[in-house]
Design a protein around this motif. Structure first.
Motif, mmCIF file in Angstrom:
data_model
loop_
_atom_site.group_PDB
_atom_site.id
_atom_site.type_symbol
_atom_site.label_atom_id
_atom_site.label_comp_id
_atom_site.label_asym_id
_atom_site.label_seq_id
_atom_site.Cartn_x
_atom_site.Cartn_y
_atom_site.Cartn_z
ATOM 1 N N HIS A 9 0.822 -1.222 0.000
ATOM 2 C CA HIS A 9 0.000 0.000 0.000
ATOM 3 C C HIS A 9 0.849 1.263 0.000
ATOM 4 N N GLY A 10 1.904 1.270 0.769
ATOM 5 C CA GLY A 10 2.742 2.467 0.818
ATOM 6 C C GLY A 10 3.711 2.388 1.972
ATOM 7 N N GLU A 11 4.596 3.373 2.059
ATOM 8 C CA GLU A 11 5.524 3.374 3.184
ATOM 9 C C GLU A 11 6.067 4.769 3.433
ATOM 10 N N GLY A 12 6.574 4.941 4.664
ATOM 11 C CA GLY A 12 7.261 6.166 5.018
ATOM 12 C C GLY A 12 8.675 5.814 5.413
ATOM 13 N N ARG A 25 -8.905 -2.846 5.857
ATOM 14 C CA ARG A 25 -7.915 -2.876 6.921
ATOM 15 C C ARG A 25 -6.520 -2.732 6.335
ATOM 16 N N VAL A 26 -5.616 -2.153 7.117
ATOM 17 C CA VAL A 26 -4.206 -2.182 6.713
ATOM 18 C C VAL A 26 -3.365 -2.735 7.862
ATOM 19 N N LEU A 27 -2.194 -3.248 7.503
ATOM 20 C CA LEU A 27 -1.204 -3.665 8.494
ATOM 21 C C LEU A 27 -0.017 -2.729 8.344
ATOM 22 N N CYS A 113 -2.540 -3.087 13.353
ATOM 23 C CA CYS A 113 -3.684 -3.216 12.460
ATOM 24 C C CYS A 113 -4.555 -1.968 12.572
ATOM 25 N N LEU A 114 -4.840 -1.350 11.435
ATOM 26 C CA LEU A 114 -5.584 -0.076 11.415
ATOM 27 C C LEU A 114 -6.698 -0.129 10.375
ATOM 28 N N PRO A 115 -7.725 0.715 10.533
ATOM 29 C CA PRO A 115 -8.699 0.837 9.449
ATOM 30 C C PRO A 115 -8.027 1.444 8.215
ATOM 31 N N ASN A 116 -8.442 1.020 7.054
ATOM 32 C CA ASN A 116 -7.887 1.604 5.834
ATOM 33 C C ASN A 116 -8.559 2.953 5.585
ATOM 34 N N LEU A 117 -7.807 4.008 5.817
ATOM 35 C CA LEU A 117 -8.384 5.355 5.764
ATOM 36 C C LEU A 117 -8.536 5.892 4.344
ATOM 37 N N ILE A 209 -2.554 10.989 -3.617
ATOM 38 C CA ILE A 209 -3.982 10.863 -3.898
ATOM 39 C C ILE A 209 -4.297 9.403 -4.221
ATOM 40 N N PHE A 210 -5.352 8.894 -3.605
ATOM 41 C CA PHE A 210 -5.788 7.516 -3.836
ATOM 42 C C PHE A 210 -7.191 7.533 -4.428
ATOM 43 N N LYS A 211 -7.432 6.536 -5.266
ATOM 44 C CA LYS A 211 -8.797 6.350 -5.767
ATOM 45 C C LYS A 211 -9.167 4.890 -5.527
ATOM 46 N N ILE A 394 -2.709 14.211 7.166
ATOM 47 C CA ILE A 394 -4.170 14.324 7.184
ATOM 48 C C ILE A 394 -4.701 13.492 6.020
ATOM 49 N N MET A 395 -5.717 12.671 6.284
ATOM 50 C CA MET A 395 -6.369 11.915 5.215
ATOM 51 C C MET A 395 -7.768 12.484 5.023
ATOM 52 N N ILE A 396 -8.043 12.954 3.821
ATOM 53 C CA ILE A 396 -9.379 13.452 3.500
ATOM 54 C C ILE A 396 -9.966 12.488 2.488
ATOM 55 N N LEU A 427 -3.176 10.614 10.603
ATOM 56 C CA LEU A 427 -2.401 9.388 10.827
ATOM 57 C C LEU A 427 -0.922 9.693 11.018
ATOM 58 N N ASP A 428 -0.193 8.631 11.366
ATOM 59 C CA ASP A 428 1.240 8.734 11.632
ATOM 60 C C ASP A 428 1.510 9.599 12.871
ATOM 61 N N LEU A 429 1.066 9.100 14.020
ATOM 62 C CA LEU A 429 1.202 9.847 15.279
ATOM 63 C C LEU A 429 2.169 9.151 16.236
HETATM 64 P P1 ATP Z 1 6.870 9.072 7.880
HETATM 65 O O1 ATP Z 1 8.111 8.846 7.106
HETATM 66 O O2 ATP Z 1 6.005 10.149 7.297
HETATM 67 O O3 ATP Z 1 7.090 9.245 9.357
HETATM 68 P P2 ATP Z 1 5.874 6.458 8.551
HETATM 69 O O4 ATP Z 1 6.997 5.572 8.183
HETATM 70 O O5 ATP Z 1 5.715 6.796 9.982
HETATM 71 O O6 ATP Z 1 5.934 7.786 7.683
HETATM 72 P P3 ATP Z 1 3.048 6.208 7.906
HETATM 73 O O7 ATP Z 1 2.987 7.616 7.491
HETATM 74 O O8 ATP Z 1 2.285 5.832 9.122
HETATM 75 O O9 ATP Z 1 4.562 5.727 8.024
HETATM 76 O O10 ATP Z 1 2.544 5.258 6.748
HETATM 77 C C1 ATP Z 1 3.104 5.311 5.449
HETATM 78 C C2 ATP Z 1 2.021 5.541 4.424
HETATM 79 O O11 ATP Z 1 1.082 4.460 4.455
HETATM 80 C C3 ATP Z 1 1.191 6.784 4.688
HETATM 81 O O12 ATP Z 1 1.806 7.907 4.115
HETATM 82 C C4 ATP Z 1 -0.146 6.429 4.046
HETATM 83 O O13 ATP Z 1 -0.120 6.684 2.645
HETATM 84 C C5 ATP Z 1 -0.236 4.928 4.253
HETATM 85 N N1 ATP Z 1 -1.044 4.606 5.442
HETATM 86 C C6 ATP Z 1 -0.630 4.535 6.716
HETATM 87 N N2 ATP Z 1 -1.640 4.225 7.550
HETATM 88 C C7 ATP Z 1 -2.738 4.106 6.785
HETATM 89 C C8 ATP Z 1 -4.121 3.792 7.046
HETATM 90 N N3 ATP Z 1 -4.571 3.563 8.278
HETATM 91 N N4 ATP Z 1 -4.962 3.751 5.999
HETATM 92 C C9 ATP Z 1 -4.528 3.990 4.746
HETATM 93 N N5 ATP Z 1 -3.261 4.279 4.435
HETATM 94 C C10 ATP Z 1 -2.365 4.334 5.434
#
Ligand code: ATP
Ligand code: ZN
Ligand code: MG
Ligand code: MG
Length: 459
Positions: A9-12, A25-27, A113-117, A209-211, A394-396, A427-429
């Motif tokens: 799905h993605g990463e930071g 749901r996401v992990l 485990c989180l809701p898929n926002l 942006i997600f669709k 912020i997720m809108i 998210l990301d708190l």
């Molecule tokens: P950062 O480098 O910004 O600190 P991070 O490694 O802490 O990021 P997150 O920001 O929590 O990771 O998650 C990475 C990405 O995954 C987010 O930018 C978002 O696109 C996606 N994501 C995270 N949590 C959710 C969720 N609950 N629902 C949908 N997408 C999510």
């Protein structure tokens, strides 16, 4: 658990996220620098505790500060190691190259485990168009007002704009972003509009942006290439198409931006009584000299933010950093000195948690500096909360209500509010480590010095 039920799905910087292909749901799995993966990986117990801390911090500290309705803290889950390893292999080729300096944690079997926002939770009926989700990482929305600030430019140019020059010089990005957080947090619709437009033109890691849960717009992995706005318009067109005529790309984008603005300013349930209270900053704190905005947008002053809107909540938490890192660093050193003498106090002072009610109480009180270590600890904790708020997203998420038939063709501007069902989350708190304070202090100096150097030579 079957790895085929989950997809990338993605990463930071700190974590990697996979989404379930059917359930909403996401992990979220932690990542480590790849060179450390072999020797310093945490024990299962440590990893479990670490993720537990993340959940506690989000639930007990950030959620009360930011508002119940915006924060979803999730829960810690134990995953079979076999599942995690297979998952890690499966998603590897989909990861962007610039993130591959770190590897997913495949040792502990712990995740969040989180809701898929990117989905809209109460299902919207009667419309086949999938939800759109805009993720904005707004960064710090105010200029430091602390008397401890030594460099005059920090009172005029915001941290994000200064940092841009530093990142460009270090090859992190190839182009400067024209986005300025002070415009987004201004509450002035024109300034906010331009801020979002600038994010669209150069998303870096501040906009996605997600669709229908799929990423459709973000910075390209190949950073030299700009993402294609026309492609985005093609995606958006079905959402902003009116039966009464042809929509130009410009109108589509403009309506899209307006929906985002309204969501960011939406005062939330707690404020139904009509009269809106505003969060107002003094005028000197709300304009950044590096923002490319014309003066005429600023002339009207700033209307401030509706008190309970998501931006006001985030800004309030960010402003707990009221000493600036320059005023905070000496207090950090006071704590360090104390801990050297009394290492056992680390626990009673709750330096690394537990993130519970008494931690929140410490954060919420504004003590006077009486020279004690307790004061210094409280300020460091507040600073860390502010850092989390400066780094969140912020997720809108919104989708058409299926009420298009009710549109009135004779109205030029359709009431966008009623056309979309939307939801806003933060998210990301994650807690920012106590140890990051000295790093922040050095980084601040580097960014400011580089900014002064680079802007003097170009003038
Ligand atoms: P950062 O480098 O910004 O600190 P991070 O490694 O802490 O990021 P997150 O920001 O929590 O990771 O998650 C990475 C990405 O995954 C987010 O930018 C978002 O696109 C996606 N994501 C995270 N949590 C959710 C969720 N609950 N629902 C949908 N997408 C999510
Ligand atoms: Zn700025
Ligand atoms: Mg993030
Ligand atoms: Mg993070």
């Amino acid at each position: 658990m079957d790895e085929n039920d989950w997809k990338y799905h993605g990463e930071g910087n700190k974590s990697l996220v996979v989404s379930h292909i059917q359930h909403s749901r996401v992990l979220r799995l932690l990542k480590y620098p790849s060179e450390d993966a072999e020797n310093t990986h945490q024990t299962t117990e440590q990893a479990f505790q670490h993720i537990l801390n993340i959940v506690d911090y989000s639930r007990n500290v950030m959620k009360p500060l930011l508002g119940e309705k915006y924060v979803h803290s999730g829960e810690v889950v134990k995953l079979p190691l076999d599942f995690v390893r297979k998952l890690s292999l499966k998603i590897q080729q989909e990861r962007p190259e610039l993130r591959c300096d770190k590897v997913m944690d495949t040792f502990s079997g712990c995740g969040l485990c989180l809701p898929n926002l990117t989905h809209l939770s109460p299902c919207h009926f009667g419309d086949r168009r999938p939800p759109l989700c805009v993720e904005i990482k707004p960064k710090c929305g105010f200029l430091p007002f602390s008397r401890h600030v030594t460099k005059e430019c920090k009172r005029k140019v915001c941290r994000f704009c200064m940092h841009q020059h530093f990142k460009l010089a270090n090859g992190k990005w190839n182009r400067l972003s024209r986005y300025c957080p002070l415009d987004l947090f201004s509450g002035n619709k024109q300034r906010m509009y331009i801020a979002i437009k600038n994010l669209l033109e150069e998303p870096q890691n501040n906009l996605k942006i997600f669709k229908g849960g799929e990423l459709i717009y973000s910075c390209r992995d190949d950073a030299k290439q700009q993402p294609d706005l026309n492609e985005l318009v093609q995606h958006l067109w079905p959402y902003f198409h009116h039966s009464n005529g042809h929509q130009s790309s410009k109108t589509v984008l403009s309506e899209f931006i307006q929906v985002i603005c309204s969501a960011l300013l939406s005062p939330g349930d707690s404020n139904r009584s009509g009269e809106q209270r505003k969060m107002q900053l003094s005028d000197s704190r709300v304009h950044c000299e590096a923002s490319p905005l014309h003066r005429e947008h600023l002339r009207n002053g700033s209307p401030g933010l509706p008190k309970d809107c998501v931006l006001a909540k985030i800004l309030q938490a960010q402003m707990m950093d009221n000493l600036d890192i320059e005023g905070l660093y000496p207090l950090y050193k006071r704590v360090e000195q104390h801990l050297e003498e009394f290492p056992n106090d680390r626990n009673t002072l709750q330096i690394d948690g537990p993130y519970d009610l008494s931690f929140l109480e410490k954060v919420k009180t504004c003590p006077e500096d009486d020279g004690t270590v307790e004061y210094a600890v409280a300020k460091v904790l507040q600073y860390r909360v502010a850092m989390t708020a400066k780094d969140c997203s912020i997720m809108i998420t919104f989708a058409p209500c299926g009420e298009d038939e009710k549109l009135q063709p004779h109205l030029e501007i359709q009431p966008t509010k009623s056309r979309f069902a939307s939801s806003v989350s933060i998210l990301d708190l994650d807690p920012k480590p106590y140890e990051s304070v000295p790093h922040q202090y050095k980084l601040d100096t580097k960014i400011v010095n580089y900014y002064l150097k680079s802007t003097i030579t170009t003038q």
